[in-house]
Design an enzyme around this catalytic site. Structure first.
Site, PDB file in Angstrom:
ATOM      1  N   ASP A 104     -10.504   3.502   1.623  1.00 18.89           N
ATOM      2  CA  ASP A 104     -10.815   3.158   3.019  1.00 18.89           C
ATOM      3  C   ASP A 104     -11.680   4.227   3.693  1.00 18.89           C
ATOM      4  O   ASP A 104     -12.644   3.907   4.395  1.00 18.89           O
ATOM      5  CB  ASP A 104      -9.529   2.978   3.836  1.00 18.89           C
ATOM      6  N   LYS A 114       0.809  -1.229   0.000  1.00 18.76           N
ATOM      7  CA  LYS A 114       0.000   0.000   0.000  1.00 18.76           C
ATOM      8  C   LYS A 114       0.842   1.279   0.000  1.00 18.76           C
ATOM      9  O   LYS A 114       0.451   2.268  -0.601  1.00 18.76           O
ATOM     10  CB  LYS A 114      -0.922   0.018   1.223  1.00 18.76           C
TER      11      LYS A 114
HETATM   12  N1  LIG Z   1     -12.394  -3.332   7.555  1.00 16.69           N
HETATM   13  C1  LIG Z   1     -11.631  -2.865   6.592  1.00 16.69           C
HETATM   14  O1  LIG Z   1     -12.085  -2.633   5.461  1.00 16.69           O
HETATM   15  C2  LIG Z   1     -10.192  -2.560   6.855  1.00 16.69           C
HETATM   16  C3  LIG Z   1      -9.461  -1.801   5.927  1.00 16.69           C
HETATM   17  C4  LIG Z   1      -8.102  -1.524   6.220  1.00 16.69           C
HETATM   18  C5  LIG Z   1      -7.544  -2.020   7.402  1.00 16.69           C
HETATM   19  N2  LIG Z   1      -8.302  -2.764   8.253  1.00 16.69           N
HETATM   20  C6  LIG Z   1      -7.739  -3.282   9.512  1.00 16.69           C
HETATM   21  O2  LIG Z   1      -7.269  -2.174  10.250  1.00 16.69           O
HETATM   22  C7  LIG Z   1      -6.149  -2.542  11.063  1.00 16.69           C
HETATM   23  C8  LIG Z   1      -5.011  -1.560  10.826  1.00 16.69           C
HETATM   24  O3  LIG Z   1      -4.593  -1.649   9.461  1.00 16.69           O
HETATM   25  P1  LIG Z   1      -3.518  -0.617   8.848  1.00 16.69           P
HETATM   26  O4  LIG Z   1      -3.413  -0.924   7.395  1.00 16.69           O
HETATM   27  O5  LIG Z   1      -3.799   0.776   9.288  1.00 16.69           O
HETATM   28  O6  LIG Z   1      -2.182  -1.128   9.586  1.00 16.69           O
HETATM   29  P2  LIG Z   1      -0.848  -0.322   9.921  1.00 16.69           P
HETATM   30  O7  LIG Z   1      -0.640   0.802   8.950  1.00 16.69           O
HETATM   31  O8  LIG Z   1       0.213  -1.361  10.080  1.00 16.69           O
HETATM   32  O9  LIG Z   1      -1.137   0.352  11.366  1.00 16.69           O
HETATM   33  C9  LIG Z   1      -1.332  -0.450  12.506  1.00 16.69           C
HETATM   34  C10 LIG Z   1      -1.842   0.415  13.666  1.00 16.69           C
HETATM   35  O10 LIG Z   1      -2.198  -0.445  14.757  1.00 16.69           O
HETATM   36  C11 LIG Z   1      -1.461  -0.068  15.920  1.00 16.69           C
HETATM   37  N3  LIG Z   1      -1.250  -1.273  16.722  1.00 16.69           N
HETATM   38  C12 LIG Z   1      -0.746  -2.471  16.308  1.00 16.69           C
HETATM   39  N4  LIG Z   1      -0.778  -3.367  17.309  1.00 16.69           N
HETATM   40  C13 LIG Z   1      -1.312  -2.719  18.396  1.00 16.69           C
HETATM   41  C14 LIG Z   1      -1.592  -3.094  19.733  1.00 16.69           C
HETATM   42  N5  LIG Z   1      -1.338  -4.333  20.174  1.00 16.69           N
HETATM   43  N6  LIG Z   1      -2.150  -2.185  20.555  1.00 16.69           N
HETATM   44  C15 LIG Z   1      -2.429  -0.935  20.129  1.00 16.69           C
HETATM   45  N7  LIG Z   1      -2.174  -0.496  18.871  1.00 16.69           N
HETATM   46  C16 LIG Z   1      -1.616  -1.383  18.020  1.00 16.69           C
HETATM   47  C17 LIG Z   1      -0.220   0.595  15.395  1.00 16.69           C
HETATM   48  O11 LIG Z   1       0.349   1.411  16.406  1.00 16.69           O
HETATM   49  P3  LIG Z   1       1.912   1.830  16.369  1.00 16.69           P
HETATM   50  O12 LIG Z   1       1.997   3.064  15.517  1.00 16.69           O
HETATM   51  O13 LIG Z   1       2.214   2.074  17.801  1.00 16.69           O
HETATM   52  O14 LIG Z   1       2.675   0.658  15.792  1.00 16.69           O
HETATM   53  C18 LIG Z   1      -0.806   1.398  14.223  1.00 16.69           C
HETATM   54  O15 LIG Z   1      -1.470   2.550  14.699  1.00 16.69           O
HETATM   55  C19 LIG Z   1      -5.853  -3.996  10.678  1.00 16.69           C
HETATM   56  O16 LIG Z   1      -6.513  -4.832  11.613  1.00 16.69           O
HETATM   57  C20 LIG Z   1      -6.513  -4.163   9.313  1.00 16.69           C
HETATM   58  O17 LIG Z   1      -6.910  -5.491   9.041  1.00 16.69           O
HETATM   59  C21 LIG Z   1      -9.624  -3.036   8.013  1.00 16.69           C
END
Ligand SMILES: NC(=O)c1ccc[n+]([C@@H]2O[C@H](COP(=O)([O-])OP(=O)(O)OC[C@H]3O[C@@H](n4cnc5c(N)ncnc54)[C@H](OP(=O)(O)O)[C@@H]3O)[C@@H](O)[C@H]2O)c1
Length: 282
Positions: free
Chosen positions: A99, A63
């Site tokens: 998104d 991405k």
């Molecule tokens: N439903 C949908 O359509 C959809 C679409 C996109 C994403 N998602 C979901 O959204 C989530 C995030 O995706 P992303 O693409 O934004 O990922 P990303 O860019 O890797 O960001 C991950 C985020 O989660 C935080 N994090 C990770 N583990 C954590 C924990 N144990 N406790 C608290 N915070 C934590 C990270 O904090 P730090 O900055 O501290 O590392 C960061 O803010 C995933 O579960 C993904 O599957 C869903």
């Protein structure tokens, strides 16, 4: 031909509901999962042009790295720092992220929640959180609080939204605030946009004892009924899980590629059938 580039990609649910959508409208389109190694992304993107592929989605880990490979990237993708959809317009590759728009449509259509003028707390500052926060600001959210595990990343997002969108109603929510009962009384919408909840046994990223009936809880994690959702149900909150956003962000991609309104109900049915067995509790 459309599809998704990811590594790995076999877990992606997008082929299920995108192909169902093409079928529902009788469109001569197909959606294919492409396993693209990180080092092969530049040649895979060139291949979109060479093969006349109509467009693709991008998932982990492509991405962010795709941003530099496209002819045009729109404001939403630049704000999010990530591209999840490429559209091939006569050889010009345009990148966007769906998104934020998918989240807002899901919130309105499935959640019956209108975000304008309301107070929201978003947990997370990754790609999904950035898209959601930018979309909430554009929809006229009354106040937006952002909490992130890594404080500096959350602060950067607050600053970025204030300068890029000229919005001063965006604030950092530090951990003290998250533990303050008075703060929670102000909150109308809580969004978990962190990955906390994806793994079995993950704790709720928000203090469950602070939830109250006046909060709409949206957990964008889509592979299980999370601890946060269980707490929301116990507290009598209205809530949505991430499968709704998953369908609507795909619906926006579908509309970009085909120019047709997405058959959202057919997409939801296909996703529900595919996940009925794999959806996990806890
Ligand atoms: N439903 C949908 O359509 C959809 C679409 C996109 C994403 N998602 C979901 O959204 C989530 C995030 O995706 P992303 O693409 O934004 O990922 P990303 O860019 O890797 O960001 C991950 C985020 O989660 C935080 N994090 C990770 N583990 C954590 C924990 N144990 N406790 C608290 N915070 C934590 C990270 O904090 P730090 O900055 O501290 O590392 C960061 O803010 C995933 O579960 C993904 O599957 C869903």
């Amino acid at each position: 031909v459309t599809g998704v580039f990811g590594w790995p990609v076999s877990h992606s649910l997008s082929p299920v509901f995108q192909n169902a959508a093409f079928e529902a409208l009788g469109l001569d389109f197909v959606y294919v999962p492409f396993a693209v190694r990180p080092e092969d992304l530049p040649s895979a993107v060139s291949g979109i042009r060479a093969l006349g592929i109509a467009g693709v989605n991008l998932t982990i880990p492509h991405k962010e790295s795709a941003l530099a490979l496209l002819d045009e990237v729109d404001e939403e993708a630049r704000l999010a720092g990530a591209v999840n959809t490429i559209n091939n317009s006569d050889g010009t590759l345009r990148g966007t992220t769906t998104d934020g728009r998918g989240f807002i449509r899901s919130l309105r259509e499935d959640g019956r929640f209108e975000p304008s003028g309301r107070t929201a707390l978003v947990l997370g500052a990754g790609g999904a959180a950035r898209s959601i926060c930018a979309a909430l600001v554009k929809e006229g959210v009354g106040a937006l609080y952002i909490w992130n595990r890594t404080t500096r990343r959350g602060q950067l997002l607050v600053g970025h939204l204030r300068s890029a969108l000229g919005c001063q109603r965006v604030y950092e929510a530090d951990s003290d605030r998250l533990n303050d009962a008075a703060f929670w009384k102000e909150i109308d919408l809580l969004v978990n946009a962190t990955s906390a909840g994806m793994r079995q046994g993950d704790a709720s990223p928000a203090p469950a004892s602070r939830l109250h009936r006046g909060i709409f809880v949206y957990d964008i994690v889509y592979n299980r009924f999370t601890a946060l959702l269980a707490a929301a149900r116990r507290a009598g909150c209205r809530f949505l899980d991430g499968s709704s956003m998953l369908v609507y962000q795909g619906a926006v991609s579908f509309e970009i590629w085909t120019g047709r309104a997405a058959p959202v109900e057919a997409m939801k049915r296909a996703l529900a059938a595919a996940t009925a067995e794999s959806w996990q509790d806890g």
